[in-house]
Design an enzyme around this catalytic site. Structure first.
Site, PDB file in Angstrom:
ATOM      1  N   MET A   1       0.810  -1.209   0.000  1.00  0.00           N
ATOM      2  CA  MET A   1       0.000   0.000   0.000  1.00  0.00           C
ATOM      3  C   MET A   1       0.846   1.264   0.000  1.00  0.00           C
ATOM      4  SD  MET A   1      -1.410   0.255   3.913  1.00  0.00           S
ATOM      5  CE  MET A   1      -0.267   0.343   5.292  1.00  0.00           C
TER       6      MET A   1
ATOM      7  N   GLY B   1       2.270   4.609  -0.895  1.00  0.00           N
ATOM      8  CA  GLY B   1       1.686   5.664  -1.705  1.00  0.00           C
ATOM      9  C   GLY B   1       2.481   6.023  -2.939  1.00  0.00           C
TER      10      GLY B   1
ATOM     11  N   ASN C   1       5.326   4.108   3.662  1.00  0.00           N
ATOM     12  CA  ASN C   1       4.516   2.890   3.655  1.00  0.00           C
ATOM     13  C   ASN C   1       3.024   3.145   3.789  1.00  0.00           C
ATOM     14  OD1 ASN C   1       6.624   0.913   3.447  1.00  0.00           O
ATOM     15  ND2 ASN C   1       7.220   1.460   5.529  1.00  0.00           N
ATOM     16  N   LYS C   2       2.631   4.397   3.874  1.00  0.00           N
ATOM     17  CA  LYS C   2       1.217   4.710   4.011  1.00  0.00           C
ATOM     18  C   LYS C   2       0.544   4.800   2.637  1.00  0.00           C
ATOM     19  CE  LYS C   2       1.122   5.009   8.504  1.00  0.00           C
ATOM     20  NZ  LYS C   2       2.495   4.658   8.842  1.00  0.00           N
ATOM     21  N   THR C   3      -0.785   4.784   2.652  1.00  0.00           N
ATOM     22  CA  THR C   3      -1.549   4.845   1.408  1.00  0.00           C
ATOM     23  C   THR C   3      -1.193   6.083   0.607  1.00  0.00           C
ATOM     24  OG1 THR C   3      -3.357   3.720   2.531  1.00  0.00           O
ATOM     25  CG2 THR C   3      -3.881   4.795   0.448  1.00  0.00           C
TER      26      THR C   3
END
Length: 392
Positions: A1, A3, A185-187
């Protein structure tokens, strides 16, 4: 996921604009920047999306958590109740303020259980910090009521759920303060970055000063001529991150729609095979970054994991997750039962997390990307059906 998978020429143009104008610092140089403040634009767009009165962009989600705690006046020895199922930054932020983390139980949604948190409240409790994990909201009605009943600030750790909602309200905007993360690692990502929200002007003012060496920000004075509120740190973002943040928030609806479409196919396949999806307090607000099924026993979860891997789609058992489960954090365990700023810390031994263990050991999880081919999604769905037969 991650971004960055949706980066394209939009991000290139946003960064090029900042570089070409040679205006990297978010503050100062008012006469030469032509009224363009990209970090401020990022904050304004986040406020519009969440309905929050105030938003402050910061260098990371961890910085956002620390700044929120500083903003509400956390002092050494204060106790903060939170969840043992979280990212370690939640606990690190509490300890960075010389406060004491106190773990409650989690509920069937794998979020902090409000009834458990209430049982832990003492005169030393100065905040409750529910964590919205793997796309799903904690029970914010219960936590809001708890905060009102005891006069305790509720700090939403919404770092994992940018764009998620609870009964129509943006996660991060419901508590006294709330935080988002935009790490790689975030959306949605700006490289490294975070955001903190509040509707309280005084809290915002303290946070705004604290995150930039105590400076009182005003466009009436150039950088270096402003006053000082007190001591602080450097958690600023740059104009580059601000420009990337504007683009990220513009892409958020499409990113969430893609994740939700992929998750629905997989959850539907599991439900048809007799699996129980992780329950939610508000399914419509799920950011759909993860697919989680609850197996009847830990042994069934292990059989499911082995069969899914054999079928070509590996999954995790959350109890084994060393990044997100406090049972595995040796440095924290070593803090347990010690004198700490006049208070004795609770034990953080694994046996104190029995309720979390009973749930997390039965929870199997697939992480999703924003961009997934039909073949990839169908492959997970097929593996889920196969693993269900082998485990139920």
């Amino acid at each position: 996921m991650a971004g960055a998978e949706i980066f394209n020429s939009d991000e290139v143009r946003a960064i090029a604009d900042v570089i070409e104008r040679k205006m990297i610092h978010r503050y100062g140089s008012h006469d030469s920047r032509g009224g363009i403040y990209r970090a401020e634009d990022f904050e304004e767009k986040a406020k519009a999306l969440t309905g929050s009165k105030y938003a402050l962009a910061l260098s990371s989600g961890t910085a956002a958590l620390i700044t929120a705690l500083k903003g509400i006046g956390i002092r050494p020895g204060d106790e903060i109740i939170t969840s043992p199922f979280t990212f370690i930054a939640t606990v690190e932020a509490i300890v960075a303020c010389d406060a004491v983390p106190v773990f409650g139980d989690i509920d069937e949604t794998l979020s902090l259980d409000a009834a458990s948190a209430e049982r832990l409240i003492t005169p030393r409790t100065k905040a409750v910090m529910p964590v919205h994990m793997f796309g799903v909201a904690a029970d914010m009605d219960a936590f809001t009521a708890l905060g009102r009943k005891y006069g305790i600030p509720i700090i939403e750790d919404a770092c994992e759920v940018v764009g998620g909602t609870y009964k129509g309200r943006a996660l991060g905007s419901i508590g006294t303060c709330g935080t988002w993360s935009f790490d790689p690692n975030k959306t949605l990502t700006v490289g490294e970055g975070g955001m903190v929200f509040t509707d309280d002007h005084d809290i915002w003012y303290r946070m705004d000063c604290y995150h930039d060496h105590g400076h009182i920000h005003s466009k009436e004075h150039d950088r270096g001529a402003e006053g000082k509120f007190g001591l602080g740190v450097n958690y600023r973002i740059s104009e580059v991150q601000g420009a990337l943040g504007v683009v990220a928030l513009e892409k958020m609806p499409a990113a969430l729609a893609a994740l939700r479409a992929s998750k629905k196919k997989i959850v539907d396949a599991g439900a048809a095979a007799g699996l129980t999806p992780r329950p939610m307090h508000d399914a419509e607000g799920d950011t759909a970054t993860h697919v989680i099924f609850m197996l009847p026993t830990a042994e069934a979860a292990k059989r499911f994991q082995a069969a899914a891997k054999e079928a070509g789609a590996g999954c995790a058992i959350i109890a084994d997750n060393t990044w997100h489960y406090a049972k595995h954090w040796q440095a924290l365990a070593e803090m347990g039962g010690r004198e700490y700023f006049g208070n004795r810390t609770p034990s953080y031994a694994p046996e104190t997390m029995a309720q979390a263990e009973s749930l997390l050991s039965r929870a199997v999880m697939f992480g999703l990307n924003i961009r997934m081919s039909d073949e990839a999604v169908d492959g997970i769905a097929k593996a889920v059906r196969t693993a269900a037969k082998a485990s139920l």
